[in-house]
Every structure is written in structure tokens, then in C-alpha cells.
Enzyme design. Structure first.
Site, PDB file in Angstrom:
ATOM      1  N   HIS A  30      -1.713  -5.326   1.465  1.00  0.00           N
ATOM      2  CA  HIS A  30      -2.988  -6.058   1.152  1.00  0.00           C
ATOM      3  C   HIS A  30      -2.739  -7.578   0.659  1.00  0.00           C
ATOM      4  CE1 HIS A  30      -6.860  -7.270  -0.192  1.00  0.00           C
ATOM      5  NE2 HIS A  30      -6.180  -7.628  -1.663  1.00  0.00           N
ATOM      6  N   GLU A  82      -9.276  -9.887  -8.083  1.00  0.00           N
ATOM      7  CA  GLU A  82      -8.348  -8.886  -7.972  1.00  0.00           C
ATOM      8  C   GLU A  82      -7.365  -8.743  -8.911  1.00  0.00           C
ATOM      9  OE1 GLU A  82      -7.323  -9.385  -3.923  1.00  0.00           O
ATOM     10  OE2 GLU A  82      -9.235  -8.870  -3.156  1.00  0.00           O
ATOM     11  N   ASN A  94      -1.981  -0.213   7.123  1.00  0.00           N
ATOM     12  CA  ASN A  94      -1.256  -1.408   7.492  1.00  0.00           C
ATOM     13  C   ASN A  94      -0.299  -1.965   6.552  1.00  0.00           C
ATOM     14  OD1 ASN A  94      -3.355  -2.375   5.925  1.00  0.00           O
ATOM     15  ND2 ASN A  94      -4.567  -3.533   7.368  1.00  0.00           N
ATOM     16  N   LYS A 151       0.768  -1.211  -0.125  1.00  0.00           N
ATOM     17  CA  LYS A 151       0.042   0.301   0.040  1.00  0.00           C
ATOM     18  C   LYS A 151       0.727   1.131   0.101  1.00  0.00           C
ATOM     19  CE  LYS A 151      -3.845  -2.346   2.433  1.00  0.00           C
ATOM     20  NZ  LYS A 151      -4.521  -2.208   3.503  1.00  0.00           N
ATOM     21  N   TYR A 153     -12.081  -2.377  -3.134  1.00  0.00           N
ATOM     22  CA  TYR A 153     -12.633  -2.626  -1.994  1.00  0.00           C
ATOM     23  C   TYR A 153     -14.068  -2.453  -1.666  1.00  0.00           C
ATOM     24  CZ  TYR A 153      -8.104  -2.085   0.611  1.00  0.00           C
ATOM     25  OH  TYR A 153      -6.798  -2.201   1.267  1.00  0.00           O
TER      26      TYR A 153
HETATM   27  P1  DAT Z   1      -7.409  -7.401   5.286  1.00  0.00           P
HETATM   28  O1  DAT Z   1      -6.708  -6.124   4.589  1.00  0.00           O
HETATM   29  O2  DAT Z   1      -6.758  -7.852   6.490  1.00  0.00           O
HETATM   30  O3  DAT Z   1      -8.241  -8.258   4.154  1.00  0.00           O
HETATM   31  P2  DAT Z   1     -10.144  -6.284   5.728  1.00  0.00           P
HETATM   32  O4  DAT Z   1     -10.543  -6.715   4.417  1.00  0.00           O
HETATM   33  O5  DAT Z   1     -11.196  -6.466   6.850  1.00  0.00           O
HETATM   34  O6  DAT Z   1      -8.730  -6.510   6.353  1.00  0.00           O
HETATM   35  O7  DAT Z   1     -10.099  -4.519   5.557  1.00  0.00           O
HETATM   36  C1  DAT Z   1      -9.452  -3.987   4.343  1.00  0.00           C
HETATM   37  C2  DAT Z   1      -8.919  -2.776   4.823  1.00  0.00           C
HETATM   38  O8  DAT Z   1      -9.608  -1.857   5.463  1.00  0.00           O
HETATM   39  C3  DAT Z   1      -7.747  -3.091   5.980  1.00  0.00           C
HETATM   40  O9  DAT Z   1      -6.494  -3.528   5.341  1.00  0.00           O
HETATM   41  C4  DAT Z   1      -7.530  -1.949   6.647  1.00  0.00           C
HETATM   42  C5  DAT Z   1      -8.911  -1.029   6.520  1.00  0.00           C
HETATM   43  N1  DAT Z   1      -9.709  -1.345   7.737  1.00  0.00           N
HETATM   44  C6  DAT Z   1     -10.349  -2.445   7.996  1.00  0.00           C
HETATM   45  N2  DAT Z   1     -10.913  -2.230   9.489  1.00  0.00           N
HETATM   46  C7  DAT Z   1     -10.711  -1.040   9.841  1.00  0.00           C
HETATM   47  C8  DAT Z   1     -11.090  -0.171  10.762  1.00  0.00           C
HETATM   48  N3  DAT Z   1     -12.014  -0.672  11.645  1.00  0.00           N
HETATM   49  N4  DAT Z   1     -10.925   1.015  10.862  1.00  0.00           N
HETATM   50  C9  DAT Z   1     -10.329   1.598   9.544  1.00  0.00           C
HETATM   51  N5  DAT Z   1      -9.689   0.927   8.601  1.00  0.00           N
HETATM   52  C10 DAT Z   1     -10.126  -0.403   8.505  1.00  0.00           C
HETATM   53 MG    MG Z   2      -9.500  -8.111   2.962  1.00  0.00          MG
END
Ligand code: DAT
Ligand code: MG
Length: 132
Positions: A115, A126, A112, A9, A49
């Protein structure tokens, strides 16, 4: 052989972590098949997303992921989707285990670093979005 999609990212790219992340996936035994550097349009970010479009953080997530260049990549190997996610670590870096990418380099969930696809079907969707 299973394929997965991994994207460094904008925060990881800005911090110069592309080489570290590629190296960790290579050392684990996965094989790099495709890679490109690009800055996501809002349209691509919203599509990538789309499962999160009703979440309260969606707007900030799209702002963040379009904020600079990313390193998009395709990796191959047995069970590569689950293996890559284990190397990446839990979504919230504050809780991610040391030794994982997020555990070693991240602190907050809004940045974080990397991805990884969450299922083989997501991976194919994707890969199609980023590599056609
Ligand atoms: P991952 O990236 O581990 O698959 P995810 O698909 O649940 O996680 O979420 C996608 C992204 O969205 C994640 O990498 C960071 C952001 N995200 C997730 N939960 C969040 C939250 N509670 N507040 C802010 N950003 C969040
Ligand atoms: Mg995810």
C-alpha cells in the site's frame, strides 16, 4: 520534504518481500524514517480503508489486511507520495508495468503486496493512525 506511508501487506510480508520493497524505495532515493511490524486489528483496518467502506470488496479487504503481520513504514523525500506510488505501480497487478513492485511480484488485485498513500493529506492521516 514530503512524507508518505508505505505498508507491505500480509501477502508481501508472508512471501519475504519486505527487504526487496525497502531496497527499491531506498535505491529510488527515498529515506526511511519509521518502521514497525504489526498485525492490524479490524478497527484499525476499517479506519485505514474507510474511503472504501461502501464498496462490495470492503469485507474481503479487511479480512485480507488483518490476516497476518504487515510492515508499516514512513518515507521522506521530494514528492514522496507520487514517487512511491510510481515505484509501487497500478492497483491491479495484472495491469501494472513491469519494473514496478506490483508489476514484478503481483497477479491479482485482492493481493497486491503493498500500500502507498494517495495524497499528502492521506499520508499524514495514515502516519497518524499507525505511528501516533
Ligand atoms: P490503491 O491500493 O492502489 O490505492 P485503492 O485505494 O483503489 O487502490 O484500493 C485499496 C485496495 O483495495 C487495493 O490496494 C486492493 C483493494 N481493491 C481495490 N479494488 C478492488 C477490487 N475491484 N476488488 C478487490 N479488491 C480491490
Ligand atoms: Mg488507495
Amino acid at each position: 520534504m514530503e512524507r508518505t506511508f508505505v505498508m507491505v501487506k500480509p501477502d508481501g510480508f508472508r512471501r519475504g518481500l519486505v527487504g526487496e520493497i525497502v531496497s527499491r524505495l531506498e535505491r529510488k532515493g527515498l529515506t526511511l524514517r519509521e518502521a514497525r511490524v504489526l498485525t492490524l486489528t479490524r478497527e484499525l483496518a476499517e479506519e485505514h480503508y474507510r474511503e472504501h467502506r461502501d464498496k462490495k470488496f470492503f469485507g474481503e479487504l479487511v479480512d485480507f489486511i488483518t490476516s497476518g503481520p504487515v510492515f508499516a513504514s514512513v518515507w521522506e523525500g521530494p514528492d514522496s507520495v507520487a514517487v512511491a506510488r510510481r515505484v509501487i505501480g497500478s492497483t491491479n497487478p495484472a495491469e501494472a508495468a513491469p519494473g514496478t513492485i506490483r508489476g514484478d511480484f503481483g497477479l491479482t488485485v485482492d493481493s497486491n503486496i503493498v500500500h502507498g498513500s494517495d495524497s499528502p493529506a492521506s499520508a499524514e492521516r495514515e502516519i497518524g493512525l499507525f505511528f501516533g
